[in-house]
Design a protein around this motif. Sequence first.
Motif, mmCIF file in Angstrom:
data_model
loop_
_atom_site.group_PDB
_atom_site.id
_atom_site.type_symbol
_atom_site.label_atom_id
_atom_site.label_comp_id
_atom_site.label_asym_id
_atom_site.label_seq_id
_atom_site.Cartn_x
_atom_site.Cartn_y
_atom_site.Cartn_z
ATOM 1 N N ARG A 39 0.853 -1.180 0.000
ATOM 2 C CA ARG A 39 0.000 0.000 0.000
ATOM 3 C C ARG A 39 0.890 1.232 0.000
ATOM 4 N N LEU A 40 0.304 2.355 -0.410
ATOM 5 C CA LEU A 40 1.111 3.569 -0.530
ATOM 6 C C LEU A 40 0.721 4.609 0.508
ATOM 7 N N HIS A 41 1.717 5.337 0.969
ATOM 8 C CA HIS A 41 1.515 6.524 1.805
ATOM 9 C C HIS A 41 0.459 6.347 2.879
ATOM 10 N N TRP A 56 4.292 -8.310 5.636
ATOM 11 C CA TRP A 56 5.631 -8.464 6.205
ATOM 12 C C TRP A 56 5.891 -7.463 7.323
ATOM 13 N N ARG A 57 4.892 -6.682 7.646
ATOM 14 C CA ARG A 57 5.035 -5.595 8.619
ATOM 15 C C ARG A 57 6.322 -4.807 8.331
ATOM 16 N N ALA A 58 6.446 -4.429 7.056
ATOM 17 C CA ALA A 58 7.622 -3.682 6.610
ATOM 18 C C ALA A 58 7.182 -2.389 5.929
ATOM 19 N N VAL A 59 7.969 -1.357 6.105
ATOM 20 C CA VAL A 59 7.729 -0.107 5.393
ATOM 21 C C VAL A 59 8.988 0.261 4.625
ATOM 22 N N VAL A 100 11.583 6.603 12.161
ATOM 23 C CA VAL A 100 12.151 5.248 12.203
ATOM 24 C C VAL A 100 12.002 4.670 13.605
ATOM 25 N N LEU A 101 12.311 5.482 14.600
ATOM 26 C CA LEU A 101 12.219 5.052 15.993
ATOM 27 C C LEU A 101 10.785 4.651 16.344
ATOM 28 N N GLU A 102 9.838 5.498 15.970
ATOM 29 C CA GLU A 102 8.427 5.230 16.287
ATOM 30 C C GLU A 102 7.938 3.976 15.570
ATOM 31 N N LEU A 103 8.325 3.840 14.317
ATOM 32 C CA LEU A 103 7.898 2.665 13.537
ATOM 33 C C LEU A 103 8.490 1.387 14.117
ATOM 34 N N GLU A 104 9.781 1.429 14.439
ATOM 35 C CA GLU A 104 10.435 0.231 14.972
ATOM 36 C C GLU A 104 9.867 -0.136 16.334
ATOM 37 N N THR A 105 9.555 0.872 17.117
ATOM 38 C CA THR A 105 8.947 0.624 18.427
ATOM 39 C C THR A 105 7.609 -0.087 18.253
ATOM 40 N N ALA A 106 6.896 0.269 17.188
ATOM 41 C CA ALA A 106 5.589 -0.343 16.917
ATOM 42 C C ALA A 106 5.745 -1.683 16.177
ATOM 43 N N GLY A 107 6.978 -2.140 15.998
ATOM 44 C CA GLY A 107 7.202 -3.463 15.422
ATOM 45 C C GLY A 107 7.353 -3.504 13.911
ATOM 46 N N TRP A 108 7.527 -2.333 13.294
ATOM 47 C CA TRP A 108 7.700 -2.312 11.840
ATOM 48 C C TRP A 108 9.167 -2.502 11.462
ATOM 49 N N ASN A 109 9.375 -3.207 10.391
ATOM 50 C CA ASN A 109 10.690 -3.349 9.799
ATOM 51 C C ASN A 109 10.870 -2.168 8.836
#
Length: 140
Positions: A39-41, A56-59, A100-109
């Motif tokens: 998905r986008l944006h 993949w819980r990846a951004v 990046v910090l917020e995303l990684e904290t929420a479990g995103w790659n």
Amino acid sequence: MDTVGSEVRSKIMRSVRSKDTGPERKVRRLLHALGYRFRLHRKDLPGNPDIVLPKWRAVVFVHGCFWHDHGCPRSTKPATNAEYWVEKIRKTKLRDRRAVLELETAGWNVIVVWECGLKDASALATALKESIERRDRKPA
Ligand SMILES: [Zn+2]
């Protein structure tokens, strides 16, 4: 090492040669050729990532070397208005780090693709596949 098959590679090469060469579109085509759904944006995610792969819980962020200060030759700052650029880019980098910090904290790659890395589509495809399918992660 190469994890991308020849059929996929020709698809990738076709996509890269096409007229529409915006960096983000290039990455999208590549991911599409590799068979990923995305998905986008997603506005609800920190930093509004360019591409989101929910399975993949990846951004993926596609970063311009200049604006995000990659440190490669493309990120050289103009001599005029030096202070303006330094300050503007400092803020961009701060925003990037926070996202990046917020995303990684929420479990995103979090995967960052640099504009200068788009030249070698085959290497980028391999790197993307490896980053997305890191062994410590499993599809949802
Ligand atoms: Zn660069």
